[in-house]
Write an enzyme that holds these catalytic residues in place. Structure first.
Site, short mmCIF file in Angstrom:
data_model
loop_
_atom_site.label_atom_id
_atom_site.label_comp_id
_atom_site.label_asym_id
_atom_site.label_seq_id
_atom_site.Cartn_x
_atom_site.Cartn_y
_atom_site.Cartn_z
N GLY A 144 41.82 35.11 34.19
CA GLY A 144 41.05 36.26 34.44
C GLY A 144 41.41 37.29 33.60
O GLY A 144 42.48 37.22 32.80
N GLN A 187 42.80 45.88 30.59
CA GLN A 187 43.91 45.03 29.97
C GLN A 187 43.28 45.08 28.43
O GLN A 187 44.06 44.38 27.58
CB GLN A 187 43.84 43.71 30.39
CG GLN A 187 44.42 43.64 32.02
CD GLN A 187 44.63 42.22 32.28
OE1 GLN A 187 43.76 41.88 32.96
NE2 GLN A 187 45.94 41.66 32.18
N CYS A 199 50.47 37.52 34.70
CA CYS A 199 49.54 38.40 34.02
C CYS A 199 49.71 38.49 32.52
O CYS A 199 50.82 38.78 31.96
CB CYS A 199 49.61 39.85 34.73
SG CYS A 199 48.76 41.10 34.02
N LEU A 200 48.32 38.47 32.01
CA LEU A 200 48.51 38.54 30.38
C LEU A 200 48.93 39.80 29.97
O LEU A 200 49.53 39.81 28.88
CB LEU A 200 46.95 38.55 29.87
CG LEU A 200 46.39 37.23 29.91
CD1 LEU A 200 44.82 37.26 29.62
CD2 LEU A 200 46.95 36.01 29.29
N HIS A 224 43.89 39.67 42.49
CA HIS A 224 44.65 40.00 41.28
C HIS A 224 43.64 40.91 40.13
O HIS A 224 44.11 41.98 40.02
CB HIS A 224 45.17 38.89 40.32
CG HIS A 224 45.94 39.13 39.02
ND1 HIS A 224 47.34 38.83 39.06
CD2 HIS A 224 45.55 40.08 37.97
CE1 HIS A 224 47.70 39.27 38.04
NE2 HIS A 224 46.91 39.82 37.15
N GLU A 225 42.72 40.47 39.93
CA GLU A 225 41.55 41.33 39.14
C GLU A 225 41.22 42.49 39.77
O GLU A 225 40.82 43.53 38.92
CB GLU A 225 40.55 40.44 38.49
CG GLU A 225 40.79 39.12 37.92
CD GLU A 225 42.09 39.54 36.87
OE1 GLU A 225 42.00 40.41 36.14
OE2 GLU A 225 42.56 38.38 36.33
N HIS A 245 43.83 44.95 39.66
CA HIS A 245 43.80 45.59 38.24
C HIS A 245 43.02 46.91 38.18
O HIS A 245 43.38 47.83 37.66
CB HIS A 245 43.33 44.54 37.25
CG HIS A 245 44.54 43.79 36.54
ND1 HIS A 245 45.29 44.50 35.90
CD2 HIS A 245 44.57 42.61 36.30
CE1 HIS A 245 46.39 43.56 35.25
NE2 HIS A 245 45.80 42.26 35.62
NI NI Z 1 46.62 40.57 35.22
#
Ligand code: NI
Length: 171
Positions: free
Chosen positions: A46, A51, A93-94, A135-136, A139
């Site tokens: 995701g 991000q 998370c990236l 999660h997204e 964000h």
């Molecule tokens: Ni994330």
């Protein structure tokens, strides 16, 4: 193009993104294509626009990791409609690379979002997809998964990250 992933510490990750109001533009199509490319390059399931430094309510998800085209999802201006059950599992998370922590989430989640043309749709996901929806969507509200950890764990993580920042090993 593949965008570099913005890391924890950048304020763009911790403020609410702006609603998308224009749909089906060449620019939006290009951005979505770049977001999928950037997500696959980073080996994520995701990715939210903040991000890659873009404060707009757009996220892409693919829990199959580019193995199944039907799993490619675009969420624009998403909202969580319903959360049922619960699951315990590791989450990462990236934007917080190198860390994975246990986070309790709902097991079955229904969202309402718009697609690239601005059409509203609802979708229910379970397990990993449910986790990705939560999660997204968070964000896009400026909330990172680490806010679900205990204060103790979060402080430990922050200290480790500060060390990496000082060593120049954090973007
Ligand atoms: Ni994330």
């Amino acid at each position: 193009m593949v965008y570099p992933i913005v890391k924890y510490g950048d304020p763009v990750l911790e403020r609410e993104a702006d609603d998308v109001t224009e749909f089906d533009t060449p620019e939006l199509h290009q951005l979505l294509s770049d977001m999928f490319e950037s997500m696959y390059a980073a080996k994520g399931v995701g990715l939210a626009a903040p991000q890659i430094g873009i404060g707009r309510k757009i996220a892409v998800i693919d829990v199959s990791n580019n193995a199944n085209p039907e799993d490619k999802l675009v969420l624009i201006n998403p909202r969580i409609l319903q959360v049922e059950g619960r699951q315990d599992g590791e989450e990462g998370c990236l934007s917080v690379p190198g860390f994975r922590e246990q986070v309790r989430r709902g097991r079955r989640v229904t969202i309402r979002a718009q697609d690239v043309k601005g059409e509203f749709f609802e979708k229910t996901g379970e397990d990993l997809l449910a986790r990705a929806f939560l999660h997204e969507t968070e964000h896009l509200l400026g909330r990172l998964y680490i806010t679900h950890l205990s204060a103790l764990k979060r402080d430990l993580m922050r200290r480790k990250i500060k060390k990496l920042q000082r060593a120049g090993e954090w973007g």
